[in-house]
Design a protein around this motif. Structure first.
Motif, PDB file in Angstrom:
ATOM      1  N   CYS A   1      -6.219   7.234   3.332  1.00 45.95           N
ATOM      2  CA  CYS A   1      -5.595   5.718   3.589  1.00 45.95           C
ATOM      3  C   CYS A   1      -4.039   5.818   3.502  1.00 45.95           C
ATOM      4  O   CYS A   1      -3.742   6.962   3.494  1.00 45.95           O
ATOM      5  CB  CYS A   1      -6.072   4.648   2.548  1.00 45.95           C
TER       6      CYS A   1
ATOM      7  N   CYS B   1       0.709  -1.296   0.102  1.00 45.94           N
ATOM      8  CA  CYS B   1       0.017  -0.128  -0.059  1.00 45.94           C
ATOM      9  C   CYS B   1       0.795   1.228   0.148  1.00 45.94           C
ATOM     10  O   CYS B   1       0.408   2.281  -0.283  1.00 45.94           O
ATOM     11  CB  CYS B   1      -0.784  -0.051   1.366  1.00 45.94           C
TER      12      CYS B   1
ATOM     13  N   CYS C   1      -1.434   2.529  -4.262  1.00 42.32           N
ATOM     14  CA  CYS C   1      -2.499   2.026  -3.643  1.00 42.32           C
ATOM     15  C   CYS C   1      -3.097   1.168  -4.854  1.00 42.32           C
ATOM     16  O   CYS C   1      -2.858   1.361  -5.960  1.00 42.32           O
ATOM     17  CB  CYS C   1      -3.479   3.340  -3.490  1.00 42.32           C
ATOM     18  N   SER C   2      -3.816  -0.026  -4.255  1.00 45.81           N
ATOM     19  CA  SER C   2      -4.321  -0.782  -5.448  1.00 45.81           C
ATOM     20  C   SER C   2      -5.791  -0.745  -5.645  1.00 45.81           C
ATOM     21  O   SER C   2      -6.617  -1.713  -6.107  1.00 45.81           O
ATOM     22  CB  SER C   2      -3.816  -2.289  -5.104  1.00 45.81           C
TER      23      SER C   2
ATOM     24  N   CYS D   1      -8.227  -1.141  -3.195  1.00 48.18           N
ATOM     25  CA  CYS D   1      -8.845  -2.416  -2.555  1.00 48.18           C
ATOM     26  C   CYS D   1     -10.140  -2.116  -2.054  1.00 48.18           C
ATOM     27  O   CYS D   1     -11.233  -2.994  -1.866  1.00 48.18           O
ATOM     28  CB  CYS D   1      -8.212  -3.029  -1.635  1.00 48.18           C
TER      29      CYS D   1
HETATM   30  S1  SF4 Z   1      -7.315   1.730  -0.291  1.00 46.97           S
HETATM   31 FE1  SF4 Z   1      -6.673  -0.354  -0.124  1.00 46.97          FE
HETATM   32  S2  SF4 Z   1      -4.707  -0.888  -1.262  1.00 46.97           S
HETATM   33 FE2  SF4 Z   1      -5.187   1.460  -1.217  1.00 46.97          FE
HETATM   34  S3  SF4 Z   1      -3.771   1.968   0.460  1.00 46.97           S
HETATM   35 FE3  SF4 Z   1      -5.823   1.729   1.248  1.00 46.97          FE
HETATM   36  S4  SF4 Z   1      -5.834  -0.302   1.846  1.00 46.97           S
HETATM   37 FE4  SF4 Z   1      -4.287  -0.194   0.369  1.00 46.97          FE
END
Ligand code: SF4
Lengths: 201, 621
Positions: free
Chosen positions: B612, B595, B599-600, B602
């Motif tokens: 995030c 992460c 960022c993938s 999720c």
């Molecule tokens: S949204 Fe999901 S993939 Fe993106 S940084 Fe947050 S936890 Fe990680």
């Protein structure tokens, strides 16, 4: 500063706690007290602590003893109040003093609360002649007369049994566990509470 | 507080009576007689394991701080105590008051692993509580459950009235307030449960109906009452610096598994190992600040008298302010003879620096979790660690004077071939060779590499949730294959019992039909399945047979990507779409960055208003 000697109780639910667990609990209590306690040397230092005589699980004590050491001079009543603030349920600090001599115990006074149908007179006179019991040790089983190590101090009847005070040997090699006194009387007597009232030097 | 005399005859007959008397330092609770609501927190395993659980300490602390709840504790009795309870016709009781579980307003269980389900049922039975939710009436306690296994609550849903999904600090207090209100106003059980379903993060199984297809898969899963949400969203705590920390928790007399102060440094994980449930269900990653942690640690040590602190988050080296935290703690922990233990550290320069400074880092074992033996398979599972990194780290450790380490692997992973198994032995051998590539002093016994291999269990809410588990025969064949491949005595090889892992897999991906099996297992006195001496695979198989349940349907079947999964109605923030994407990438052995790197998308950022790890949680969905 010389060793500090603490008189304490191990009562109530602490009877379900083994000697090793009690020792750890006292370690933590010493740490909580915030006193400048002395630690052992070595890889995993822990507070220096010397408990006079272990109590078995299910046994209680009213005047138990341990010695510990502080690295700086601290007034005795300060030590006492800090320890009292750090005790745990069933353990009370009864007295704090400077240790005189080693914790070389000779005798212990025990209060044995029993349920039994043995008449008081018969119970008392049993202590006047040989008291053979089977003793187990690493070397195997053998019958030992515990009478020379045993002295009846007092005995009185209760509703369903007898409360007896006995003075038993408590010197290093010659330690007599009161469970042997109960064992001598066999099936007819059941020990419901075992309290060490005092330790004698 | 209570008169333990009535339990004395039982306590005198058991091996460790200290497990059943409470009364530890710091275990005082608000007076049950003055409380509006009485809760008993149950840990469905032994005292020693339960007292080591940080979650229970936190949650019972939150409840006891409300001012109107009195929350007690209870642990699964060992068979000697259970037999005494039955023999004396006495109920399982809470440690503080000695009252039977049935006398509480609410009884809460934490579900830490699937194999504790039989203990939950056993504790209900021993506590004189009706086993099935549908049989309970207004006078019975409300049975609550939470913890990691509550993310697939279905196998144990028949026995539980309300599940708490996600982090419970706020949620449980809201529920307690509702229960108090309902109790005060004499609200019926049915209505109380309905009202609970209206709070965010609570699942009330009786308010949902399940229908099945002929092949046993789920056809529909829908609420049976108006306004009951079709999906239940997990709860999280956004700001960990504000969350309750149990500075004043009880200090056990008995030696427990984690007998020390536990500091939770962060929640979640920035890595996305595709087999790992914890890595998904605890997303998004959130940190606590070093200042707060340091204060927490100081207070906890002063209060408890403990002489050890351990940092307990998933992959501690990921903590961005680790150096700050350690530098803040070491001066006072050293002065107070307090040990600091850091589990699962990555070996880098900072680690080496710590080796010098922190005695417990020196002492505690060195561990790695490559999980798979070849780079290909490590790419499949998204374990972003290369053989070179492992070897370099080992070399550093050897140069630093260490000579033993432990490696964790899994077998039965998706797409695994015999070459991957052989790769485990080869990696072990390379590490041993690394040790002997230089003249080294000390020890004398040389190097010792422990290779510990567990069996892959497909878990809900992971990209591998659809995967089949290998059959027992296949898992055992692979275990033997690896044994034959290890040619040196410098490697000690350990592996898990495949039969235990299979039962775990059945319950991990189970549905409501498994309730029958749990009830039957209870009737056959089965419990303590987490303990080798009580686990019986054969008994489980005969239970399944007699209940018409095919364990292979749950453990060894590849679930359809479009199938309704038993846990689909729970929303953990991470989307099913992401899981599917990850599943597909795994098939092509394509990795996903952590992460922090990228960022993938999720989905978990939605739980924190879009904020995030990557700030903003940019999405490539
Ligand atoms: S949204 Fe999901 S993939 Fe993106 S940084 Fe947050 S936890 Fe990680």
């Amino acid at each position: 500063m010389p060793d500090i000697r603490v008189t304490f109780t191990k009562l109530d639910k602490l009877k379900y706690i083994s000697h090793l667990d009690l020792q750890r609990a006292i370690h933590r209590m010493l740490v909580r007290s915030g006193l400048p306690i002395a630690y052992s040397e070595g890889f995993n230092p822990h507070p220096r602590l010397n408990i006079a005589l272990p109590l078995s699980i299910y046994q209680e004590g009213e005047r138990e003893l341990f010695d510990f050491r502080v690295v700086n001079e601290v007034a005795l009543d300060e030590i006492e109040s800090r320890l009292k603030a750090s005790v745990f349920p069933g353990m009370d600090v009864v007295k704090v003093e400077l240790a005189v001599g080693k914790l070389a115990t000779k005798h212990a006074i025990w209060r044995l609360e029993t349920v039994t149908d043995i008449p008081l007179d018969e119970f008392k006179s049993a202590f006047e002649s040989a008291m053979p019991v089977l003793k187990r040790s690493k070397a195997g089983e053998k019958t030992v007369d515990i009478q020379p190590m045993t002295e009846l101090v007092s005995a009185e009847s209760t509703e369903n049994g007898i409360i007896a005070r006995v003075k038993l040997n408590a010197a290093g090699n010659d330690y007599l566990n009161p469970s042997y006194v109960a064992a001598f009387f066999g099936e007819r007597l059941k020990l419901v509470r075992t309290v060490r009232e005092n330790i004698i030097f | 507080m209570i008169d333990y005399e009535k339990y004395a005859p039982l306590l005198e007959q058991v091996e460790k009576p200290g497990r059943y008397v409470g009364s530890e330092y710091g275990s005082e609770i608000p007076d049950p007689e003055k409380a509006d609501l009485r809760v008993c927190f149950c840990f469905p395993d032994t005292y020693e394991i339960g007292m080591s659980n940080l979650g229970i300490k936190i949650l019972s602390g939150c409840l006891n701080n409300t001012g109107y709840v009195s929350c007690e504790r209870c642990y699964m009795p060992w068979p000697d105590m259970r037999d005494q309870l039955i023999k004396h016709n006495m109920p399982l009781y809470a440690l503080e008051s000695g009252d039977a579980l049935s006398e509480f307003d609410a009884v809460a269980f934490t579900l830490q692993y699937e194999l504790c389900y039989t203990n939950v049922v056993a504790m209900l039975g021993l506590g004189n509580i009706k086993l099935l939710s549908k049989d309970r009436s207004d006078s019975d306690p409300i049975i609550i459950a939470g913890g990691p296994c509550a993310y697939n609550p279905e196998p144990i849903a028949d026995f539980i009235d309300i599940f708490s999904i996600g982090e419970g600090e706020d949620a449980l207090v809201e529920l307690a307030s509702l229960l108090r209100e309902c109790k005060k106003n004499g609200v019926s059980r049915e209505e109380t449960l309905y009202r609970a379903s209206q709070l965010k993060g609570f699942y009330v199984p009786s308010l949902y109906d399940v229908e099945y297809n002929d092949d046993g898969t789920i056809r529909s899963f829908v609420p049976n009452r108006e306004n009951v949400p079709a999906t239940v969203q997990k709860r999280i705590i956004e700001n960990l610096d504000e969350v309750y920390f149990p500075c004043k928790c009880s200090v056990p007399f008995l030696e427990t598994v984690h007998d020390r102060v536990m500091l939770e440094v962060f929640r979640g994980c920035i890595r996305g190992c595709r087999f790992c449930q914890a890595g998904m269900i605890y997303r998004p990653y959130r940190e606590k600040s070093p200042e707060v942690l340091n204060e927490n640690a100081k207070t906890a040590i002063a209060h408890s008298g403990y002489s050890e602190i351990s940092l307990t988050s998933l992959s501690i080296s990921d903590y961005t302010r680790l150096r700050e935290l350690i530098d803040g703690m070491l001066p006072w922990t050293n002065a107070k003879n307090v040990n600091l233990s850091l589990p699962s550290m990555r070996i880098d320069n900072f680690y080496e620096e710590l080796l010098e400074k922190v005695s417990s880092v020196r002492k505690s074992g060195l561990t790695f979790a490559p999980e798979a033996g070849t780079q290909r398979l490590r790419d499949v599972i998204n374990k972003n660690i290369t053989e070179e990194e492992i070897l370099t780290a080992c070399e550093k450790a050897f140069d630093g004077g260490r000579s033993s380490l432990k490696l964790y692997f899994m077998n039965g992973l998706p797409t695994e071939t015999d070459d991957d198994i052989k790769g485990i032995a080869a990696l072990g051998q390379s590490i041993v060779d690394k040790y002997y590539s230089k003249k080294r002093f000390g020890g004398g016994r040389g190097v010792n590499v422990t290779v510990s291999v567990s069996c892959f269990v497909p878990k809900p809410f992971t990209p591998f949730q659809w995967e089949a588990q290998d059959s027992i025969e296949e898992l055992e064949r692979k275990q033997q294959l690896l044994k034959g491949e290890i040619k040196t005595k410098k490697i000690s090889y350990k592996y898990h019992d495949a039969r235990v892992s299979r039962i775990e897999a059945v319950f991990a991906r189970g549905d409501r039909k498994l309730g029958r099996a749990l009830l039957e297992a209870y009737n056959r006195n089965m419990m303590l399945d987490g303990w080798d001496e009580y686990f019986s695979y054969d008994k489980w198989i005969s239970v399944f047979e007699d209940c018409g349940i095919d364990p292979a349907f749950y453990a060894n079947r590849e679930f359809g990507l479009d199938e309704i999964l038993p846990w689909d109605f729970i929303d953990i923030g991470v989307t099913k779409k992401f899981m599917k994407r990850e599943y597909e990438k795994s098939r092509q052995a394509v990795t996903t960055p952590d992460c922090r790197t990228k960022c993938s998308g999720c989905g978990a950022s939605a739980l924190c208003n879009g904020k995030c790890v990557c700030d903003g949680g940019e999405s490539n969905a």
